[in-house]
Design a protein around this motif. Structure first.
Motif, short mmCIF file in Angstrom:
data_model
loop_
_atom_site.label_atom_id
_atom_site.label_comp_id
_atom_site.label_asym_id
_atom_site.label_seq_id
_atom_site.Cartn_x
_atom_site.Cartn_y
_atom_site.Cartn_z
N GLY A 88 0.77 -1.22 0.00
CA GLY A 88 0.00 0.00 0.00
C GLY A 88 0.81 1.28 0.00
O GLY A 88 0.23 2.37 0.04
N ASN A 129 -6.23 -5.14 -10.78
CA ASN A 129 -6.30 -5.90 -9.53
C ASN A 129 -5.74 -5.08 -8.38
O ASN A 129 -4.94 -4.17 -8.57
CB ASN A 129 -5.49 -7.21 -9.67
N LYS A 130 -6.17 -5.44 -7.20
CA LYS A 130 -5.70 -4.74 -6.01
C LYS A 130 -4.20 -4.94 -5.85
O LYS A 130 -3.67 -6.01 -6.11
CB LYS A 130 -6.44 -5.28 -4.78
N GLY A 131 -3.52 -3.86 -5.45
CA GLY A 131 -2.09 -3.94 -5.19
C GLY A 131 -1.20 -3.73 -6.40
O GLY A 131 0.02 -3.89 -6.31
N TYR A 161 -1.31 2.56 -8.06
CA TYR A 161 -1.69 3.47 -6.97
C TYR A 161 -1.62 4.92 -7.44
O TYR A 161 -0.80 5.29 -8.30
CB TYR A 161 -0.75 3.31 -5.78
N LYS A 188 -3.74 5.84 -2.85
CA LYS A 188 -5.02 5.17 -3.06
C LYS A 188 -4.83 4.07 -4.10
O LYS A 188 -4.15 4.26 -5.11
CB LYS A 188 -6.06 6.17 -3.56
N ASP A 189 -5.48 2.93 -3.85
CA ASP A 189 -5.37 1.82 -4.79
C ASP A 189 -6.25 2.11 -6.01
O ASP A 189 -7.44 2.41 -5.87
CB ASP A 189 -5.81 0.52 -4.10
N SER A 237 -7.57 0.17 -8.10
CA SER A 237 -8.69 -0.76 -8.28
C SER A 237 -9.96 -0.24 -7.63
O SER A 237 -11.07 -0.63 -8.03
CB SER A 237 -8.34 -2.15 -7.73
N ASP A 238 -9.83 0.63 -6.63
CA ASP A 238 -11.00 1.22 -5.98
C ASP A 238 -11.54 2.42 -6.74
O ASP A 238 -12.60 2.95 -6.39
CB ASP A 238 -10.65 1.65 -4.55
#
Length: 555
Positions: free
Chosen positions: A412, A488-490, A493, A501-502, A504-505
Motif C-alpha cells: 500500500g 487488480n488490487k495492489g 496506486y 489510493k489503490d 482498483s477502488d
C-alpha cells in the motif's frame, strides 16, 4: 482540489529511504525545433545517398493503419541500425508483419498467453474480444479501423514488430497473404503471440496535426505540426499520418492530393519525405479545361507519402505507389513517429517486461490536480533478474516526468523501502518513452519493487505547470467487439491529498468520467471523428501505463 479531465482522442482511420544512486540526466528545457535549420527537401529513398524505404505493399482489407505503421517502423529500424542500401536499389532487409499487428492487437489476453517476463496470469481476460463480430465476418479484425495509439502500445509492450519471415513449427504464420482465400487466423497462445521481435521500440511521439480544425470545423495550418514531421524525418524516423483518400481532391497526373473541404481522415499512410518547393500547380484539377475552384493550395510544398495500394505494373515510374500531399491539406492529421533501438542502444535483445496495461487502449484520459500527485505500479519480480529500463506514456505535450524506483516496498505504499534511482525527463510531445536507468539493479525472485512517476504538464492558458494523472481507457467502438480492463488490487496506486489510493477502488469513477467527457467532446467539437458511443458500461479503464524492463539473471 482542482480536477480537469482531458481526453486525448486519436482519429480513427479506416487509431523510508536508505540510499540513492546518482539521478539520471535532466533535460534542462523542452525540445525546440529550429525550422530554419531544416533542409528544404528530404526523401528517405535517397537520404545521404542511402535508401531506407521498403517496397510498396498491397493491403487487402481496411487495415491501412497497419501498413502505415509498419512502413514508418521499418524506416526507423533500418536507419537506427545503419541498414540503408544505395539510393535506387530495393531495400527489402526487413518486412514487418501487418497480420501480426491486426490479429494480436484486437485479440485480448487468454490463459494460454501467460508467459514469464511478458504476460502475468493476473491479466488474463484483458483486451478486446471480437468473437461476436467474427461470427459474421472472419476478417473482422482486419477491417476495424485502428488509431495509431494502438500500434505504439503494442510495440511498447514488447509485442512486435515481428518480421514476416519468422518461422513457427516450420511455417511462416505472420506473412500477409496475397489473397482472401489464405489463412488469416493465428493461435492465441504465448508461442505465437510472443514471437521474437525484430526490434525494440524506444519511443513513439504523437506529433501535432498539420491540419487544425477548431470546434466549428474551421481549418488552419499548424506550422508547428508540419515542422515536427519534418524534424522527425530529418532524424531518419518514419512517420504515420492520417488523411482523407475518398474525396475528389486528387490530381492523378502528378499523383498529388489536396483536400480543401471538410472531409475527415479515412486512410493512413507513411510519410517518407517532404519538398518545400513542390509546385502548388501540381495539385490543380481541371474539368473540361476549367480549373476546379479550391483545387490549388495557397502555397508550394508537399509531404511525400508511401501508400499501401500496390503498384501499377505497367508503370515504371519511380514514384509509382507514392503520393504527394499538400502541406495545406485540410485532412492531414494524427501524425506519429517511431524510434527503435539500434547499435549500442540495444542493451538486451530479449528483455522481460513487468506491465499491467495490456488493454492496448485507443485513448488516454488525464486528470489535473493542484496538489502533489503521483502514479505508481508495484511489481513482484517473477525471477532473479536485473532492472535496467522503465517506460511510460504521457498524454499531453510539454510534460515533465520525475521518476523514482524503489525496492522492498511495503504493501500500500509504493514510495517506501529503498530508493534505487531518481531522475527527471522533459517530453515536448505526448507519447511512449523508454528511459535507461543509470545502472542495472539486481532483484531476487518475489522481491517487491515500484516505479513511481510524478507528471506535470504545461497548464492551458495559465502558465506554469500542473500535476497530472494519466490513465488508459477504451470503448466498444466496433459492432460485435467487447473490451475489458483488468485492474487488480495492489498493482497501481495514485498519491494525492497526502496519501496513496489503490487504483482498483477508482476504476468505476474513472470510467464514468472518461465517458462523460468523451461524450461532451464528441458532441461539441466538429473536428473529432463521427463516433457513436455506447453506454457507460462499454468503457474499460486500465492500469497506469508504467512498465519495468528487465533482463533475466542468467542472460
Amino acid at each position: 482540489m482542482k480536477k480537469i479531465l482531458a481526453i486525448i482522442i486519436s482519429l480513427l482511420t479506416l487509431c523510508s529511504v536508505a540510499a540513492c544512486s546518482s539521478p539520471a540526466s535532466v533535460e534542462e528545457n523542452f525540445e525546440e525545433i529550429d525550422a530554419s535549420k531544416l533542409p528544404s527537401k528530404i526523401d528517405l529513398r535517397n537520404f545521404d545517398g542511402k535508401n531506407y524505404v521498403t517496397p510498396v505493399k498491397t493491403q487487402l482489407f481496411g487495415d491501412c493503419w497497419t501498413f502505415s505503421l509498419t512502413g514508418a517502423a521499418e524506416i526507423s529500424y533500418l536507419y537506427e541500425n545503419n541498414l540503408g542500401v544505395p539510393a535506387g536499389e530495393v531495400n527489402d532487409k526487413v518486412n514487418f508483419s501487418e497480420k501480426y499487428i491486426s490479429w494480436y492487437l484486437f485479440h485480448g489476453i487468454t490463459k494460454d498467453d501467460v508467459a514469464t517476463g511478458k504476460v502475468r496470469e493476473s491479466q488474463v481476460g484483458e483486451g478486446f474480444d471480437p468473437s461476436a463480430a467474427e461470427k459474421d465476418n472472419k476478417f473482422a479484425v482486419y477491417i476495424i479501423g485502428g488509431p495509431f495509439v494502438h500500434d505504439a502500445n503494442l510495440f511498447g509492450a514488447g509485442f512486435g514488430p515481428v518480421d514476416e519471415s519468422v518461422s513457427v513449427k516450420g511455417e511462416n504464420p505472420y506473412a500477409y497473404n496475397d489473397s482472401w482465400t489464405g489463412e488469416w487466423t493465428l493461435p492465441l497462445n504465448a508461442e505465437y503471440r510472443n514471437a521474437p521481435a525484430e526490434a525494440l521500440m524506444r519511443s513513439s511521439k504523437r506529433l501535432p496535426s498539420p491540419a487544425t480544425l477548431d470546434k466549428d470545423g474551421n481549418y488552419s495550418l499548424n506550422v508547428d505540426g508540419l515542422n515536427a514531421i519534418k524534424y522527425e524525418l530529418s532524424k531518419g524516423h518514419g512517420v504515420s499520418v492520417a488523411l482523407c483518400a475518398s474525396g475528389s481532391g486528387f490530381n492523378s497526373k502528378h499523383r498529388a492530393a489536396y483536400s480543401s473541404g471538410t472531409d475527415k481522415p479515412d486512410h493512413a499512410v507513411t510519410v517518407i519525405g517532404y519538398d518545400d518547393d513542390y509546385p502548388k500547380e501540381n495539385f490543380t484539377r481541371k474539368i473540361s479545361g476549367e480549373e476546379v475552384e479550391g483545387s490549388t493550395p495557397p502555397e508550394n510544398g508537399a509531404l511525400i507519402l508511401k501508400n499501401s495500394w500496390g503498384l501499377n505494373t505497367y508503370d515504371d515510374d519511380p514514384d509509382d505507389g507514392f503520393v504527394y500531399i499538400s502541406y495545406y491539406d485540410h485532412s492531414l492529421m494524427s501524425a506519429l513517429s517511431y524510434v527503435f533501438d539500434g547499435g549500442d542502444s540495444v542493451k538486451h535483445s530479449s528483455p522481460n517486461y513487468d506491465q499491467y496495461d495490456l488493454l492496448m487502449t485507443n485513448w488516454y484520459g488525464s486528470t489535473d490536480y493542484d496538489n502533489e500527485t503521483k502514479m505508481a505500479n508495484v511489481f513482484n519480480a517473477e525471477e532473479d533478474e536485473s532492472l535496467y529500463q522503465i517506460a511510460y506514456s504521457t498524454s499531453q505535450p510539454k510534460t515533465e516526468v520525475t521518476y523514482e524506483v524503489y525496492k522492498d516496498v511495503e504493501d500500500g505504499n509504493p514510495s517506501s523501502g529503498t530508493l534505487l534511482e531518481k531522475g527527471v525527463k522533459k517530453h515536448t510531445f505526448a507519447g511512449f518513452y523508454k528511459i535507461d536507468l543509470s545502472k542495472e539493479y539486481e532483484l531476487k525472485k518475489g522481491e517487491k519493487y515500484a516505479v513511481v512517476l510524478t507528471m506535470k504538464r504545461e497548464a492551458y492558458g495559465e502558465g506554469g505547470m500542473t500535476y497530472t494523472e494519466v490513465f488508459p481507457y477504451s470503448t466498444e467502438f466496433f459492432e460485435g467487439m467487447t473490451v475489458t480492463g483488468v485492474i487488480n488490487k495492489g498493482e497501481s496506486y495514485l498519491y494525492t491529498d497526502g496519501k496513496w489510493k489503490d487504483m482498483s477502488d477508482m476504476k468505476d469513477s474513472l470510467a464514468e468520467r472518461a465517458y462523460n467527457q468523451c461524450s461532451e467532446e464528441l458532441n461539441s467539437d466538429k473536428s473529432l471523428p463521427d463516433l457513436k458511443l455506447k453506454e457507460k458500461d462499454s468503457f474499460a479503464v486500465d492500469n497506469y501505463p508504467i512498465k519495468a524492463i528487465l533482463t533475466p539473471a542468467n542472460d
